[in-house]
Write a protein that holds these residues in place. Structure first.
Motif, PDB file in Angstrom:
ATOM      1  N   ILE A   1     -10.816 -39.374  57.731  1.00 49.55           N
ATOM      2  CA  ILE A   1      -9.622 -40.192  57.911  1.00 49.55           C
ATOM      3  C   ILE A   1      -9.643 -40.962  59.230  1.00 49.55           C
ATOM      4  CG2 ILE A   1      -8.277 -38.351  58.995  1.00 49.55           C
ATOM      5  CD1 ILE A   1      -5.846 -39.376  57.373  1.00 49.55           C
TER       6      ILE A   1
ATOM      7  N   ASP B   1      -8.642 -41.225  53.362  1.00 51.06           N
ATOM      8  CA  ASP B   1      -7.595 -40.222  53.528  1.00 51.06           C
ATOM      9  C   ASP B   1      -7.545 -39.462  52.213  1.00 51.06           C
ATOM     10  OD1 ASP B   1      -5.321 -38.661  53.731  1.00 51.06           O
ATOM     11  OD2 ASP B   1      -3.974 -40.320  54.215  1.00 51.06           O
TER      12      ASP B   1
ATOM     13  N   GLN C   1      -5.693 -37.363  51.147  1.00 47.90           N
ATOM     14  CA  GLN C   1      -4.334 -37.119  50.659  1.00 47.90           C
ATOM     15  C   GLN C   1      -3.682 -38.361  50.045  1.00 47.90           C
ATOM     16  OE1 GLN C   1      -2.127 -34.153  53.419  1.00 47.90           O
ATOM     17  NE2 GLN C   1      -3.296 -35.520  54.749  1.00 47.90           N
ATOM     18  N   THR C   2      -4.416 -39.470  49.973  1.00 45.29           N
ATOM     19  CA  THR C   2      -3.843 -40.718  49.492  1.00 45.29           C
ATOM     20  C   THR C   2      -3.258 -40.577  48.085  1.00 45.29           C
ATOM     21  OG1 THR C   2      -4.217 -43.074  49.161  1.00 45.29           O
ATOM     22  CG2 THR C   2      -6.038 -41.602  48.561  1.00 45.29           C
TER      23      THR C   2
ATOM     24  N   CYS D   1      -4.764 -30.805  55.951  1.00 40.33           N
ATOM     25  CA  CYS D   1      -4.031 -31.586  54.953  1.00 40.33           C
ATOM     26  C   CYS D   1      -2.663 -30.969  54.698  1.00 40.33           C
ATOM     27  CB  CYS D   1      -4.815 -31.647  53.636  1.00 40.33           C
ATOM     28  SG  CYS D   1      -6.369 -32.527  53.767  1.00 40.33           S
TER      29      CYS D   1
ATOM     30  N   THR E   1      -4.365 -33.507  47.711  1.00 38.36           N
ATOM     31  CA  THR E   1      -5.751 -33.376  48.150  1.00 38.36           C
ATOM     32  C   THR E   1      -6.632 -32.867  47.019  1.00 38.36           C
ATOM     33  OG1 THR E   1      -5.085 -32.993  50.437  1.00 38.36           O
ATOM     34  CG2 THR E   1      -7.260 -32.172  49.786  1.00 38.36           C
TER      35      THR E   1
END
Length: 178
Positions: free
Chosen positions: A65, A89, A91-92, A115, A121
């Motif tokens: 990230i 990222d 977690q997008t 995260c 994730t």
């Protein structure tokens, strides 16, 4: 933001990853195809510890990230044939199409505990894997010496504006306080 050169000298991380790699060495030597290392940091562990144990036909995209560590990794460890680094990222909510169902194996070492949206994730990791492919993850589920100071600092008005505890520590760590 971390200094990539200082992070490269983190021998604890290399040692822990090496222990996991050694445990699964027999399986890892058979892994070929397209792989991803999620949260690769400055790229040293990806190149020096992970890549050498995989089948010579394996390629890896290291993702992180932080732009500065990805730039450092590409300058220092990119080899054009088997290893490159990109920003991602994990977690997008909008996973880039170029990653969906493209990977035969996904690795992540010492990254996913940062995260906050762990469900997103793992949904993204699942979406990036081709059917019936695998992942190997090493993550810190709970470590008081790591997370408690961050939570304390986030509640201190001197530091609160610099850090939001919900974005720096995973939901896996939190326990209900009575």
């Amino acid at each position: 933001m971390i200094n990539p050169e200082q992070y490269v000298s983190n021998n604890v991380c290399k040692r822990n990853v090496s222990l996991v790699i050694n445990e699964f060495a027999k399986e890892l030597k058979n892994i070929s195809g397209k792989c991803m290392d999620v949260g690769c940091g400055p790229g040293d562990v990806t190149r020096d510890v992970l890549l050498p144990v995989l089948n010579s036909k394996a390629t890896i995209i290291g993702t992180d990230i932080m732009e500065n560590v990805v730039e450092y990794a590409n300058k220092t460890y990119n080899d054009k044939e088997r290893l490159k680094f990109e920003m991602l990222d994990i977690q997008t909510k909008k996973l880039p199409e170029k990653y969906i169902s493209k990977f035969d194996h996904i690795f992540s070492f010492h990254a996913l505990h940062w995260c906050y949206d762990i469900r997103q994730t793992f949904e993204n990791i699942y979406c990036m894997l081709r059917p019936d492919k695998t992942m190997l993850i090493l993550s810190v589920a709970h470590h008081a010496a790591l997370f408690e100071p961050l939570e304390t600092m986030a509640q201190d008005m001197r530091y609160a504006s610099y850090m939001e505890v919900n974005t720096i520590t995973s939901k896996m760590w939190y326990k209900k306080k009575s």
